[in-house]
Design an enzyme around this catalytic site. Sequence first.
Site, PDB file in Angstrom:
ATOM      1  N   HIS A 182       0.813  -0.917  -0.139  1.00  0.00           N
ATOM      2  CA  HIS A 182       0.200   0.311  -0.304  1.00  0.00           C
ATOM      3  C   HIS A 182       0.958   1.657  -0.235  1.00  0.00           C
ATOM      4  O   HIS A 182       1.602   1.077   0.884  1.00  0.00           O
ATOM      5  CB  HIS A 182      -0.508  -0.322   1.062  1.00  0.00           C
ATOM      6  CG  HIS A 182      -1.745   1.079   0.947  1.00  0.00           C
ATOM      7  ND1 HIS A 182      -1.742   2.106   2.076  1.00  0.00           N
ATOM      8  CD2 HIS A 182      -3.224   0.832   1.283  1.00  0.00           C
ATOM      9  CE1 HIS A 182      -3.008   2.864   1.890  1.00  0.00           C
ATOM     10  NE2 HIS A 182      -3.260   2.248   1.445  1.00  0.00           N
TER      11      HIS A 182
ATOM     12  N   ASP B  52       2.888  -4.874   8.223  1.00  0.00           N
ATOM     13  CA  ASP B  52       1.755  -3.815   7.886  1.00  0.00           C
ATOM     14  C   ASP B  52       0.033  -4.825   7.637  1.00  0.00           C
ATOM     15  O   ASP B  52       0.239  -5.465   6.978  1.00  0.00           O
ATOM     16  CB  ASP B  52       1.700  -3.416   6.876  1.00  0.00           C
ATOM     17  CG  ASP B  52       0.557  -2.437   5.754  1.00  0.00           C
ATOM     18  OD1 ASP B  52      -0.535  -2.960   7.167  1.00  0.00           O
ATOM     19  OD2 ASP B  52       0.282  -1.821   5.134  1.00  0.00           O
TER      20      ASP B  52
ATOM     21  N   GLN C   6      -4.731  -5.420   6.934  1.00  0.00           N
ATOM     22  CA  GLN C   6      -5.604  -5.950   6.214  1.00  0.00           C
ATOM     23  C   GLN C   6      -5.621  -7.913   6.783  1.00  0.00           C
ATOM     24  O   GLN C   6      -7.007  -8.591   6.687  1.00  0.00           O
ATOM     25  CB  GLN C   6      -5.311  -5.942   4.372  1.00  0.00           C
ATOM     26  CG  GLN C   6      -5.575  -4.666   3.809  1.00  0.00           C
ATOM     27  CD  GLN C   6      -7.478  -4.464   4.106  1.00  0.00           C
ATOM     28  OE1 GLN C   6      -8.684  -4.920   4.232  1.00  0.00           O
ATOM     29  NE2 GLN C   6      -7.071  -2.984   3.679  1.00  0.00           N
TER      30      GLN C   6
ATOM     31  N   LYS D 287     -10.534  -0.665  10.209  1.00  0.00           N
ATOM     32  CA  LYS D 287     -10.772  -2.123   9.362  1.00  0.00           C
ATOM     33  C   LYS D 287     -11.043  -3.005  10.144  1.00  0.00           C
ATOM     34  O   LYS D 287     -11.903  -4.460   9.830  1.00  0.00           O
ATOM     35  CB  LYS D 287      -9.231  -2.456   8.682  1.00  0.00           C
ATOM     36  CG  LYS D 287      -8.010  -1.745   8.018  1.00  0.00           C
ATOM     37  CD  LYS D 287      -8.925  -1.063   6.855  1.00  0.00           C
ATOM     38  CE  LYS D 287      -7.637  -0.399   5.821  1.00  0.00           C
ATOM     39  NZ  LYS D 287      -9.058   0.467   4.843  1.00  0.00           N
TER      40      LYS D 287
ATOM     41  N   CYS E   4      -4.664   2.686  -3.780  1.00  0.00           N
ATOM     42  CA  CYS E   4      -3.522   2.700  -3.042  1.00  0.00           C
ATOM     43  C   CYS E   4      -2.914   1.635  -3.124  1.00  0.00           C
ATOM     44  O   CYS E   4      -1.814   2.259  -1.829  1.00  0.00           O
ATOM     45  CB  CYS E   4      -4.189   3.102  -1.391  1.00  0.00           C
ATOM     46  SG  CYS E   4      -5.126   4.525  -1.423  1.00  0.00           S
TER      47      CYS E   4
END
Length: 428
Positions: free
Chosen positions: A145, A222, A225, A248, A386
């Site tokens: 991202h 990261d 998600q 999220k 993104c």
Amino acid sequence: MSVTMPSNPKSAPAARGGSVGQSVRDVPSHRSDFPILARQVHGKPLVYLDSANTTQKPVAVLERMERYYREENANIHRGTHLLSELATAAYEGAREKVRGFLNAKSTREIVFLRGTTEAINLVATSFGQAFVKKGDEILITTMEHHSNIVPWQLLRERTGAVLKVVPIDDRGEMVFEEYERLLSDRTKLVSIVHVSNALGTVNPVKRVIDLAHARNVPVLVDGAQSTPHVPVDVQAMDCDFFAFSGHKIYGPTGAGALYAKEKWLEAMPPYQGGGDMIASVSFEKTTYNELPYKFEAGTSNIAGGIGVGAAIDYLQAIGLDAIAAHEHELLVYGTERLLEIPGLTLVGTAREKAGVLSFVMDEIHPHDIGTILDREGVAIRTGHHCAQPVMTRYGLPATARASLGLYNTREDLDALAKGLGKVREVFG
Ligand SMILES: Cc1ncc(COP(=O)(O)O)c(C=O)c1O
């Protein structure tokens, strides 16, 4: 736990709801916890398939945040009055929930921030200032991202460091041999997405970390998600840094956290200066507060942090394993439904996938797909998500992306497929 996709999505097996028992069937019943899902858009029932963008919020989160403002609102860590004590207890209680959610050793390792973007910027700035100099290398992948690309480019501008990128293959999996080749004595940090928002790929983060650690290279994961979809255990993973966003995981926007091993937080300089992050201030010298407050300058997003805690309670009550199994079932079903549509190509067919169906349809622009679906009540995202380097990798300007949440059902995917049939009709 991650989900395993069949190597050829066209031969995806039927749903495997049975394998995890009751929980899979139970998950859709939580749909009524989300008031927004009862609304209509353009006169049609809302079908929300944009959870990778942001998730909808359950009543439990909305009520907890409202209760904070109605009954407990005060600034934290500094008042002597009852409300301040209540607010501090609620906020620090939420930090403990985040610790448990990630299975961190200590709340000293949990820094409340705006979300994933700020967490990665914090590491790029503070770790960068302490440990990165000209010629040092930061290793990322093509599927990052923008929030895991641009902070490193800014660091590159400040220090003369070098950004190296591990390529991905046609399926959307990182090319592991290239990772092994690019990892070197010059590598100062590996920063990698756990689950790609553009492709759904689940990266083999444990293997990535083990290999990096064999060379004493720290790893940032990261988790924007992955946290909504799969259980995370930062100690088992052994990552050095882990970033996620509250919005999220069915919590509020503007609140999230960075997990970092204590040894790094101790060694890194503060990210921002201001109130709450200091032990003492004089014009000659300022000393810093203990962890994690050294990294939390100014009045925090108190309601946001408390909301993240409530979201974690909500997720844990259902169970991340049950959610992962439910979404896997939907992913397999959705993959089958989409592949029935003439001219549709899935972008991102990794063997390990979570929650994301990115696709293109012949010459039809994804924005047109999104607009027609919206008129049918179906909300998806279109664009570069993104993750422009991913689009460049596939030679596409954009994709259409349907992404799943715990509240989705097979009927939602049927509505998507029906809407895409309309798109076909309109464009002939
Ligand atoms: C993989 C990934 N990383 C980072 C981010 C940035 O998250 P936020 O905007 O909440 O900081 C996102 C948001 O979509 C994402 O999907």
